[in-house]
Each structure stands twice: as C-alpha cells, then as structure tokens.
Design a protein around this motif. Structure first.
Motif, PDB file in Angstrom:
ATOM      1  N   TYR A 100       0.828  -1.209   0.000  1.00  0.00           N
ATOM      2  CA  TYR A 100       0.000   0.000   0.000  1.00  0.00           C
ATOM      3  C   TYR A 100       0.866   1.264   0.000  1.00  0.00           C
ATOM      4  O   TYR A 100       0.649   2.175  -0.806  1.00  0.00           O
ATOM      5  N   LEU A 101       1.842   1.316   0.890  1.00  0.00           N
ATOM      6  CA  LEU A 101       2.706   2.497   0.988  1.00  0.00           C
ATOM      7  C   LEU A 101       3.501   2.711  -0.297  1.00  0.00           C
ATOM      8  O   LEU A 101       3.642   3.836  -0.772  1.00  0.00           O
ATOM      9  N   TYR A 102       4.007   1.637  -0.873  1.00  0.00           N
ATOM     10  CA  TYR A 102       4.811   1.749  -2.091  1.00  0.00           C
ATOM     11  C   TYR A 102       3.956   2.174  -3.278  1.00  0.00           C
ATOM     12  O   TYR A 102       4.327   3.075  -4.032  1.00  0.00           O
ATOM     13  N   MET A 103       2.808   1.541  -3.455  1.00  0.00           N
ATOM     14  CA  MET A 103       1.957   1.866  -4.600  1.00  0.00           C
ATOM     15  C   MET A 103       1.362   3.272  -4.497  1.00  0.00           C
ATOM     16  O   MET A 103       0.997   3.862  -5.507  1.00  0.00           O
ATOM     17  N   ALA A 104       1.286   3.821  -3.289  1.00  0.00           N
ATOM     18  CA  ALA A 104       0.785   5.179  -3.106  1.00  0.00           C
ATOM     19  C   ALA A 104       1.854   6.232  -3.411  1.00  0.00           C
ATOM     20  O   ALA A 104       1.556   7.420  -3.477  1.00  0.00           O
ATOM     21  N   SER A 105       3.087   5.789  -3.627  1.00  0.00           N
ATOM     22  CA  SER A 105       4.184   6.713  -3.921  1.00  0.00           C
ATOM     23  C   SER A 105       4.033   7.271  -5.333  1.00  0.00           C
ATOM     24  O   SER A 105       3.634   6.545  -6.249  1.00  0.00           O
ATOM     25  N   PRO A 106       4.379   8.539  -5.523  1.00  0.00           N
ATOM     26  CA  PRO A 106       4.265   9.139  -6.855  1.00  0.00           C
ATOM     27  C   PRO A 106       5.171   8.440  -7.876  1.00  0.00           C
ATOM     28  O   PRO A 106       6.309   8.082  -7.579  1.00  0.00           O
ATOM     29  N   VAL A 108       4.995   5.450  -9.271  1.00  0.00           N
ATOM     30  CA  VAL A 108       5.198   4.002  -9.162  1.00  0.00           C
ATOM     31  C   VAL A 108       4.179   3.283 -10.035  1.00  0.00           C
ATOM     32  O   VAL A 108       3.003   3.634 -10.055  1.00  0.00           O
ATOM     33  N   SER A 109       4.641   2.275 -10.773  1.00  0.00           N
ATOM     34  CA  SER A 109       3.742   1.481 -11.620  1.00  0.00           C
ATOM     35  C   SER A 109       3.714   0.032 -11.144  1.00  0.00           C
ATOM     36  O   SER A 109       4.540  -0.382 -10.333  1.00  0.00           O
ATOM     37  N   SER A 110       2.797  -0.746 -11.680  1.00  0.00           N
ATOM     38  CA  SER A 110       2.717  -2.157 -11.311  1.00  0.00           C
ATOM     39  C   SER A 110       3.961  -2.913 -11.770  1.00  0.00           C
ATOM     40  O   SER A 110       4.360  -3.904 -11.165  1.00  0.00           O
ATOM     41  N   THR A 111       4.606  -2.442 -12.835  1.00  0.00           N
ATOM     42  CA  THR A 111       5.856  -3.052 -13.291  1.00  0.00           C
ATOM     43  C   THR A 111       6.945  -2.869 -12.241  1.00  0.00           C
ATOM     44  O   THR A 111       7.704  -3.798 -11.958  1.00  0.00           O
ATOM     45  N   ASP A 112       7.006  -1.671 -11.662  1.00  0.00           N
ATOM     46  CA  ASP A 112       7.973  -1.415 -10.592  1.00  0.00           C
ATOM     47  C   ASP A 112       7.722  -2.360  -9.418  1.00  0.00           C
ATOM     48  O   ASP A 112       8.650  -2.894  -8.830  1.00  0.00           O
ATOM     49  N   PHE A 113       6.452  -2.558  -9.094  1.00  0.00           N
ATOM     50  CA  PHE A 113       6.097  -3.424  -7.975  1.00  0.00           C
ATOM     51  C   PHE A 113       6.516  -4.865  -8.241  1.00  0.00           C
ATOM     52  O   PHE A 113       7.096  -5.517  -7.383  1.00  0.00           O
ATOM     53  N   ALA A 114       6.250  -5.369  -9.427  1.00  0.00           N
ATOM     54  CA  ALA A 114       6.602  -6.752  -9.769  1.00  0.00           C
ATOM     55  C   ALA A 114       8.104  -6.981  -9.646  1.00  0.00           C
ATOM     56  O   ALA A 114       8.553  -8.047  -9.227  1.00  0.00           O
ATOM     57  N   HIS A 115       8.898  -5.961  -9.968  1.00  0.00           N
ATOM     58  CA  HIS A 115      10.353  -6.058  -9.867  1.00  0.00           C
ATOM     59  C   HIS A 115      10.809  -6.263  -8.416  1.00  0.00           C
ATOM     60  O   HIS A 115      11.828  -6.893  -8.160  1.00  0.00           O
ATOM     61  N   CYS A 116      10.024  -5.768  -7.460  1.00  0.00           N
ATOM     62  CA  CYS A 116      10.368  -5.888  -6.035  1.00  0.00           C
ATOM     63  C   CYS A 116      10.223  -7.312  -5.527  1.00  0.00           C
ATOM     64  O   CYS A 116      10.724  -7.640  -4.457  1.00  0.00           O
ATOM     65  N   LEU A 117       9.498  -8.146  -6.251  1.00  0.00           N
ATOM     66  CA  LEU A 117       9.238  -9.504  -5.795  1.00  0.00           C
ATOM     67  C   LEU A 117      10.131 -10.526  -6.482  1.00  0.00           C
ATOM     68  O   LEU A 117       9.822 -11.707  -6.538  1.00  0.00           O
ATOM     69  N   ARG A 118      11.254 -10.053  -7.017  1.00  0.00           N
ATOM     70  CA  ARG A 118      12.258 -10.924  -7.627  1.00  0.00           C
ATOM     71  C   ARG A 118      13.599 -10.638  -6.983  1.00  0.00           C
ATOM     72  O   ARG A 118      13.916  -9.505  -6.666  1.00  0.00           O
ATOM     73  N   ARG A 119      14.388 -11.695  -6.835  1.00  0.00           N
ATOM     74  CA  ARG A 119      15.772 -11.523  -6.405  1.00  0.00           C
ATOM     75  C   ARG A 119      16.587 -11.094  -7.615  1.00  0.00           C
ATOM     76  O   ARG A 119      16.125 -11.155  -8.751  1.00  0.00           O
ATOM     77  N   ASP A 120      17.818 -10.722  -7.372  1.00  0.00           N
ATOM     78  CA  ASP A 120      18.695 -10.344  -8.474  1.00  0.00           C
ATOM     79  C   ASP A 120      18.911 -11.489  -9.461  1.00  0.00           C
ATOM     80  O   ASP A 120      19.166 -11.267 -10.634  1.00  0.00           O
ATOM     81  N   ASN A 121      18.798 -12.746  -8.992  1.00  0.00           N
ATOM     82  CA  ASN A 121      18.986 -13.906  -9.870  1.00  0.00           C
ATOM     83  C   ASN A 121      17.689 -14.284 -10.590  1.00  0.00           C
ATOM     84  O   ASN A 121      17.602 -15.338 -11.195  1.00  0.00           O
ATOM     85  N   ASP A 122      16.680 -13.442 -10.505  1.00  0.00           N
ATOM     86  CA  ASP A 122      15.353 -13.602 -11.132  1.00  0.00           C
ATOM     87  C   ASP A 122      14.446 -14.617 -10.446  1.00  0.00           C
ATOM     88  O   ASP A 122      13.363 -14.897 -10.940  1.00  0.00           O
ATOM     89  N   ASP A 123      14.851 -15.193  -9.316  1.00  0.00           N
ATOM     90  CA  ASP A 123      13.938 -16.040  -8.561  1.00  0.00           C
ATOM     91  C   ASP A 123      12.809 -15.169  -8.021  1.00  0.00           C
ATOM     92  O   ASP A 123      13.051 -14.089  -7.493  1.00  0.00           O
ATOM     93  N   THR A 124      11.591 -15.672  -8.150  1.00  0.00           N
ATOM     94  CA  THR A 124      10.449 -14.971  -7.573  1.00  0.00           C
ATOM     95  C   THR A 124      10.139 -15.572  -6.217  1.00  0.00           C
ATOM     96  O   THR A 124      10.712 -16.595  -5.826  1.00  0.00           O
ATOM     97  N   VAL A 125       9.191 -14.969  -5.511  1.00  0.00           N
ATOM     98  CA  VAL A 125       8.758 -15.505  -4.233  1.00  0.00           C
ATOM     99  C   VAL A 125       8.193 -16.912  -4.445  1.00  0.00           C
ATOM    100  O   VAL A 125       8.410 -17.809  -3.627  1.00  0.00           O
ATOM    101  N   LEU A 126       7.512 -17.136  -5.551  1.00  0.00           N
ATOM    102  CA  LEU A 126       6.961 -18.459  -5.847  1.00  0.00           C
ATOM    103  C   LEU A 126       8.073 -19.489  -6.026  1.00  0.00           C
ATOM    104  O   LEU A 126       7.987 -20.601  -5.505  1.00  0.00           O
ATOM    105  N   HIS A 127       9.143 -19.131  -6.739  1.00  0.00           N
ATOM    106  CA  HIS A 127      10.290 -20.034  -6.879  1.00  0.00           C
ATOM    107  C   HIS A 127      10.811 -20.448  -5.494  1.00  0.00           C
ATOM    108  O   HIS A 127      11.089 -21.618  -5.243  1.00  0.00           O
TER     109      HIS A 127
END
Length: 137
Positions: A100-106, A108-127
């Motif tokens: 909520y706090l991040y998406m309310a920031s000026p 910010v897009s959903s693409t930016d948000f999706a990037h936050c849920l990946r590690r640098d090695n491209d593993d996602t939370v699901l991985h």
C-alpha cells in the motif's frame, strides 16, 4: 556508523521489539538525518526496514515505509527487498502495508512493484516457496 544506527536489539518478548533510541526517535522526525538513518546498511546491505520485516515488527515497518517509501525497494546482498522478505516469510499484514505504501508513492507502476518480488537472480517468491517446500500437494 552502522552499529550506531542499528545498535543492539533485544527480544525480551516476541512482541516487544527493542530498537536503538536513535532509530526509534529519527523515524518520528523529517529531513536529511531521517533519510541518512533509514538508508543505512549493515554488512549484508540490510536497511532498518529489512530488519523490521525480519523481526515481524509491523509498527516499525509502517513508520519506516511511511517516512521513506523508497526503502521498500532497496535490495540487500541476497537481492531481496523488504517486500520480497515479507512475502517469502508469509508476513501478510506487513506485505500488504508495504505494498500500500509503495503503490501510493508518486510515479510508481505495477511493473515497478513486480520487480520488487524478484531476487537479483530472477527467482520470484513463488520459486522460493517451491524450493523450500512451502506449497502443499
């Protein structure tokens, strides 16, 4: 300097997290000192927000994320953002607050948000959930 910012945290009770007076008081303030303190990193590049998420301290997560939303996307040495750690650990309330706090920031897009849920090695939370056996059959 990092020891001065992070200090010694004690856990007398699972729900009673003790934070250094500097960090506790600076979250209430504004300005350059606040930014400097909230962007401080330990030797693993964890910020105060990474530590608050790891300690399941929703009150501190709200304060830090609300005072300085850009810390929500900072990566540690493992390539994990505080959002990633919250999702990985199943900290639903913390995850939702940070989202909520991040998406309310000026700007910010959903693409930016999706990037936050990946590690640098491209593993996602699901991985990670699959790798650690958190998904039932």
């Amino acid at each position: 300097m990092v020891d001065f910012v992070f200090g010694e945290r004690t856990n007398n009770n699972e729900h009673d997290k003790k934070w250094p007076p500097l960090l506790q008081s600076v979250v209430e303030e504004n300005g350059d000192e606040l930014k400097f303190t909230l962007e401080a990193e330990d030797d693993m590049k964890n910020t105060p927000l990474h530590l608050a998420v790891s300690e399941e301290n929703i009150k501190m997560c709200k304060k830090i994320g609300g005072a300085h939303p850009s810390t929500i996307t900072k990566r540690n040495n493992a390539g994990e953002t505080p959002l990633f750690i919250a999702a990985l650990r199943g900290e639903r309330k913390i995850f939702l607050w940070l989202h909520y706090l991040y998406m309310a920031s000026p700007g910010v897009s959903s693409t930016d948000f999706a990037h936050c849920l990946r590690r640098d090695n491209d593993d996602t939370v699901l991985h990670c959930a699959i790798a650690h056996g958190h998904l039932g059959k």
